[in-house]
Design a protein around this motif. Structure first.
Motif, mmCIF file in Angstrom:
data_model
loop_
_atom_site.group_PDB
_atom_site.id
_atom_site.type_symbol
_atom_site.label_atom_id
_atom_site.label_comp_id
_atom_site.label_asym_id
_atom_site.label_seq_id
_atom_site.Cartn_x
_atom_site.Cartn_y
_atom_site.Cartn_z
ATOM 1 N N TYR A 184 0.823 -1.215 0.000
ATOM 2 C CA TYR A 184 0.000 0.000 0.000
ATOM 3 C C TYR A 184 0.855 1.262 0.000
ATOM 4 C CZ TYR A 184 -4.029 -2.930 1.179
ATOM 5 O OH TYR A 184 -5.016 -3.870 1.170
ATOM 6 N N ASN A 185 1.900 1.265 0.811
ATOM 7 C CA ASN A 185 2.744 2.446 0.905
ATOM 8 C C ASN A 185 3.502 2.682 -0.403
ATOM 9 O OD1 ASN A 185 3.778 4.664 2.117
ATOM 10 N ND2 ASN A 185 5.248 3.573 3.370
ATOM 11 N N GLY A 186 4.010 1.637 -1.002
ATOM 12 C CA GLY A 186 4.743 1.791 -2.262
ATOM 13 C C GLY A 186 3.868 2.289 -3.392
ATOM 14 N N ILE A 187 2.697 1.702 -3.541
ATOM 15 C CA ILE A 187 1.785 2.114 -4.602
ATOM 16 C C ILE A 187 1.316 3.548 -4.384
ATOM 17 C CG2 ILE A 187 -0.488 1.687 -5.621
ATOM 18 C CD1 ILE A 187 1.624 -0.302 -6.512
ATOM 19 N N GLY A 235 1.353 9.253 -5.743
ATOM 20 C CA GLY A 235 1.472 10.638 -5.314
ATOM 21 C C GLY A 235 2.606 11.358 -6.004
ATOM 22 N N ALA A 236 3.721 10.672 -6.212
ATOM 23 C CA ALA A 236 4.858 11.295 -6.898
ATOM 24 C C ALA A 236 4.509 11.623 -8.348
ATOM 25 C CB ALA A 236 6.069 10.372 -6.835
ATOM 26 N N MET A 237 3.838 10.710 -9.029
ATOM 27 C CA MET A 237 3.457 10.976 -10.426
ATOM 28 C C MET A 237 2.420 12.085 -10.521
ATOM 29 S SD MET A 237 3.498 7.280 -12.337
ATOM 30 C CE MET A 237 2.411 6.475 -11.197
ATOM 31 N N ARG A 295 6.923 15.625 -4.093
ATOM 32 C CA ARG A 295 7.382 15.169 -2.785
ATOM 33 C C ARG A 295 6.274 15.328 -1.745
ATOM 34 N NH1 ARG A 295 11.965 17.608 -3.027
ATOM 35 N NH2 ARG A 295 11.160 19.595 -2.259
ATOM 36 N N THR A 296 5.575 16.450 -1.797
ATOM 37 C CA THR A 296 4.483 16.693 -0.847
ATOM 38 C C THR A 296 3.341 15.700 -1.052
ATOM 39 O OG1 THR A 296 5.036 19.037 -0.853
ATOM 40 C CG2 THR A 296 2.881 18.437 -0.006
ATOM 41 N N TYR A 297 2.913 15.533 -2.284
ATOM 42 C CA TYR A 297 1.821 14.596 -2.570
ATOM 43 C C TYR A 297 2.200 13.169 -2.194
ATOM 44 C CZ TYR A 297 -1.040 17.904 -5.278
ATOM 45 O OH TYR A 297 -1.834 18.939 -5.673
ATOM 46 N N ARG A 302 2.167 12.638 1.617
ATOM 47 C CA ARG A 302 0.804 12.616 2.159
ATOM 48 C C ARG A 302 0.098 11.300 1.851
ATOM 49 N NH1 ARG A 302 -1.163 18.792 0.787
ATOM 50 N NH2 ARG A 302 0.218 19.780 2.292
ATOM 51 N N LEU A 303 0.196 10.856 0.612
ATOM 52 C CA LEU A 303 -0.454 9.583 0.266
ATOM 53 C C LEU A 303 0.223 8.398 0.950
ATOM 54 C CD1 LEU A 303 -1.417 9.890 -3.496
ATOM 55 C CD2 LEU A 303 -2.900 9.855 -1.520
ATOM 56 N N GLY A 304 1.537 8.490 1.158
ATOM 57 C CA GLY A 304 2.240 7.425 1.877
ATOM 58 C C GLY A 304 1.776 7.300 3.315
#
Length: 129
Positions: A54-57, A62-64, A100-102, A105-107
């Motif tokens: 979940y964290n990786g996806i 979020g990065a993209m 980086r921010t997105y 946050r999603l992580g």
């Protein structure tokens, strides 16, 4: 009915299959293949596997998304008369900052989700899933 359908039978979790030749029967397993019996009994992934997945996806998503948002916002912030090199640098800095921010946050959201899912599953048992 064709001959291949007639030959297929379910025998103790296994399927007998003969494509063209009735005498050549292949014994194919239809059950999950696990190395240990404990793995076969386990229905879900472990807490660490869920957290990693979940964290990786979420981080990559979020990065993209942040990079795309940063690239679309960079031309609006560009000043008149800037060189192409400066505009490119501004676009890369903006996309890196927003992505980086997105991603972070999603992580964090994914970590909270994986932890709460594992907590609920562990405390309420397998009947909840």
């Amino acid at each position: 009915m064709s001959r291949a359908v007639d030959v297929q039978e379910l025998v103790e979790g296994r399927r007998l299959y003969a494509p063209e030749r009735p005498k050549a029967i292949y014994d194919l397993s239809t059950s999950l293949e696990c190395l240990f019996k404990e793995e076969a009994l386990m229905q879900t992934c472990s807490w660490g596997e869920n957290l990693t997945f979940y964290n990786g996806i979420s981080y990559l998503t979020g990065a993209m998304a942040g990079a795309l948002v940063g690239l679309t916002c960079a031309p609006a912030e560009a000043e008149h008369g800037e060189s192409a090199k400066l505009r490119l640098s501004r676009a890369l800095n903006q996309s890196g900052s927003v992505s980086r921010t997105y991603a972070n946050r999603l992580g964090v959201i994914a970590m909270l989700f994986a932890g709460s899912e594992s907590f609920v599953f562990r405390n309420h048992g397998k009947d909840i899933m």
